[in-house]
Enzyme design. Structure first.
Site, PDB file in Angstrom:
ATOM      1  N   TRP A 101       0.819  -1.217   0.000  1.00 17.97           N
ATOM      2  CA  TRP A 101       0.000   0.000   0.000  1.00 17.97           C
ATOM      3  C   TRP A 101       0.850   1.262   0.000  1.00 17.97           C
ATOM      4  CZ3 TRP A 101      -4.459   0.040  -2.030  1.00 17.97           C
ATOM      5  CH2 TRP A 101      -5.269  -1.104  -1.971  1.00 17.97           C
ATOM      6  N   ASP A 166      -1.036   6.667   6.350  1.00 13.86           N
ATOM      7  CA  ASP A 166      -2.210   5.932   5.868  1.00 13.86           C
ATOM      8  C   ASP A 166      -2.633   4.948   6.960  1.00 13.86           C
ATOM      9  OD1 ASP A 166      -4.028   4.241   4.696  1.00 13.86           O
ATOM     10  OD2 ASP A 166      -2.761   3.686   2.996  1.00 13.86           O
ATOM     11  N   LYS A 190     -12.551  -0.896   7.249  1.00 14.71           N
ATOM     12  CA  LYS A 190     -11.942  -1.880   8.147  1.00 14.71           C
ATOM     13  C   LYS A 190     -12.364  -1.609   9.592  1.00 14.71           C
ATOM     14  CE  LYS A 190      -8.664  -1.562   4.568  1.00 14.71           C
ATOM     15  NZ  LYS A 190      -8.824  -2.810   3.876  1.00 14.71           N
TER      16      LYS A 190
HETATM   17  N1  PMP Z   1      -4.353   1.807   2.136  1.00 15.76           N
HETATM   18  C1  PMP Z   1      -4.433   0.672   2.843  1.00 15.76           C
HETATM   19  C2  PMP Z   1      -3.458   0.429   3.949  1.00 15.76           C
HETATM   20  C3  PMP Z   1      -5.423  -0.268   2.553  1.00 15.76           C
HETATM   21  O1  PMP Z   1      -5.505  -1.401   3.246  1.00 15.76           O
HETATM   22  C4  PMP Z   1      -6.344  -0.001   1.512  1.00 15.76           C
HETATM   23  C5  PMP Z   1      -7.478  -0.949   1.164  1.00 15.76           C
HETATM   24  N2  PMP Z   1      -7.288  -2.257   1.440  1.00 15.76           N
HETATM   25  C6  PMP Z   1      -6.214   1.186   0.801  1.00 15.76           C
HETATM   26  C7  PMP Z   1      -5.211   2.075   1.134  1.00 15.76           C
HETATM   27  C8  PMP Z   1      -7.136   1.517  -0.339  1.00 15.76           C
HETATM   28  O2  PMP Z   1      -8.384   1.814   0.174  1.00 15.76           O
HETATM   29  P1  PMP Z   1      -9.654   2.093  -0.752  1.00 15.76           P
HETATM   30  O3  PMP Z   1      -9.954   0.817  -1.443  1.00 15.76           O
HETATM   31  O4  PMP Z   1     -10.689   2.540   0.228  1.00 15.76           O
HETATM   32  O5  PMP Z   1      -9.267   3.178  -1.696  1.00 15.76           O
END
Ligand code: PMP
Length: 354
Positions: A101, A166, A190
């Site tokens: 991520w 994040d 989450k």
């Molecule tokens: N950052 C992290 C740490 C994530 O776990 C996720 C989704 N699993 C995201 C960003 C992306 O999130 P979204 O799908 O809501 O854009």
């Protein structure tokens, strides 16, 4: 049979919150309509929105120096919005890479600013001292909990730059001092509520100088000025997030969540480490408390493990497609009984197949 949902996201929400939402679904507070049918400008909805923000501020100790934004677009919207709002196109921005991520955030930011990638990954761990290689950029971005890799950074990197994090998969799951950050953001699906909503907590002195091409709905200054209602916000998701905040307060706040999360994670890691049938390969000092990837020593048993765990009411244990194996996500809403049931199942499966 109890069903426990170990999905990484959208993830399980507290049973009490879901029951209350069901009760209120078609008739919110005797109005005869659902909360999702209310104008976002009605006094009834504004009370919901304001209470959610106030409760989040209380839970996380957020002062008025910070704006709290309820936004569209999930966490990924902010992969773009952060460089657009906090840096010029020619400015350097520093990104610590600890997993998939943070790598994704850096890749997106490179469209809007000059990204300096600092890859911390070595072997199964992270070389945190390398964070000191930043220092020039407009901000330092990192991901405290890598949802796919199951890798966590528990101590904030030392830096004089505005720290951006994040928190998608660990917000409200552990205690943090928000005053150490310039901005934190999180997709809701989450620990907060339904997918689509994202929270942004940003120090007000950092906003108001977005790049001129910034789309209005990603402009933090504009969103703050309009109390997150520059356009119609995701009202129902915001309402549910507010119910989750009330639930966390009733559990004893973030400190109580954090203690329970440590306990749940220890239960699972200790069991995995107790033999060689299952393995988690992350360096113990960086093991996530929220997402626990694990492999069966014999991957030929993966399909049987998944089918039988599903039958036992243990849902969504399949690992991320890029990692394989299994992953158990243990967010705030996962009760200790769910982890106990998982460990009991894993023990029985091992005995059956050893
Ligand atoms: N950052 C992290 C740490 C994530 O776990 C996720 C989704 N699993 C995201 C960003 C992306 O999130 P979204 O799908 O809501 O854009």
């Amino acid at each position: 049979m109890s069903v426990y949902n170990f999905c990484a996201g959208p993830a399980m929400l507290p049973a009490e919150v879901m029951a209350k939402a069901q009760k209120e679904l078609v008739d919110f507070h005797g109005l005869g309509v659902s909360v999702m049918e209310l104008s976002h400008r009605s006094k009834e909805y504004l009370a919901v929105a304001n209470a959610a923000e106030a409760n989040l501020r209380e839970l996380m100790g957020i002062s008025d120096d910070y704006a709290v934004l309820f936004t569209h677009g999930g966490a990924r919207a902010h992969f773009s919005a952060i460089p657009l709002n906090l840096a010029g196109a020619d400015d350097q921005v520093d990104y610590l890479i600890s997993g998939q991520w943070s790598a994704g955030a850096a890749q997106e930011a490179a469209k809007y600013a000059q990204v300096n990638r600092i890859d911390l990954r070595v072997g199964n761990g992270l070389e945190m001292t390398r964070a000191g290689e930043a220092g020039q950029g407009a901000y330092l971005h990192y991901c405290p909990n890598e949802t796919v890799d199951g890798v966590a950074i528990f101590d904030e990197p030392d830096s004089d730059q505005p720290l951006i994090a994040d928190y998608s998969s660990c917000i409200l799951g552990r205690e943090i001092d928000i005053n150490r950050y310039g901005l934190i953001y999180a997709g809701a699906q989450k620990n907060v509520g339904p997918a689509g909503l994202a929270l942004v907590i940003v120090r007000r002195d950092l906003i108001g100088q977005a790049q001129p091409t910034t789309p209005s709905i990603l402009d933090y200054g504009l969103l703050d000025k309009h109390d997150s209602m520059y356009n119609t916000p995701p009202t129902y998701a915001w309402y549910l997030a507010g119910e989750v905040f009330k639930w966390i307060k009733a559990q004893g706040g973030v400190a109580a969540m954090a203690e329970l999360n440590r306990h749940k994670a220890a239960l699972l890691y200790d069991f995995i480490d107790s033999g060689d049938f299952y393995q988690n390969r992350v360096d113990p000092s960086h093991r996530s408390e929220m997402n626990v990837p694990f492999q069966l020593a014999n991957p030929d048993l993966d399909a049987a493990f998944l089918a039988q765990s599903q039958q036992a009411g243990l849902m969504a244990l399949k690992g991320h497609r890029s990692v394989g194996g299994m992953r158990a996500s243990l967010y705030n809403a996962m009760p200790i009984e769910g982890v106990q049931a998982l460990v009991a199942f894993m023990k029985a499966f091992e005995l059956q197949h050893k």
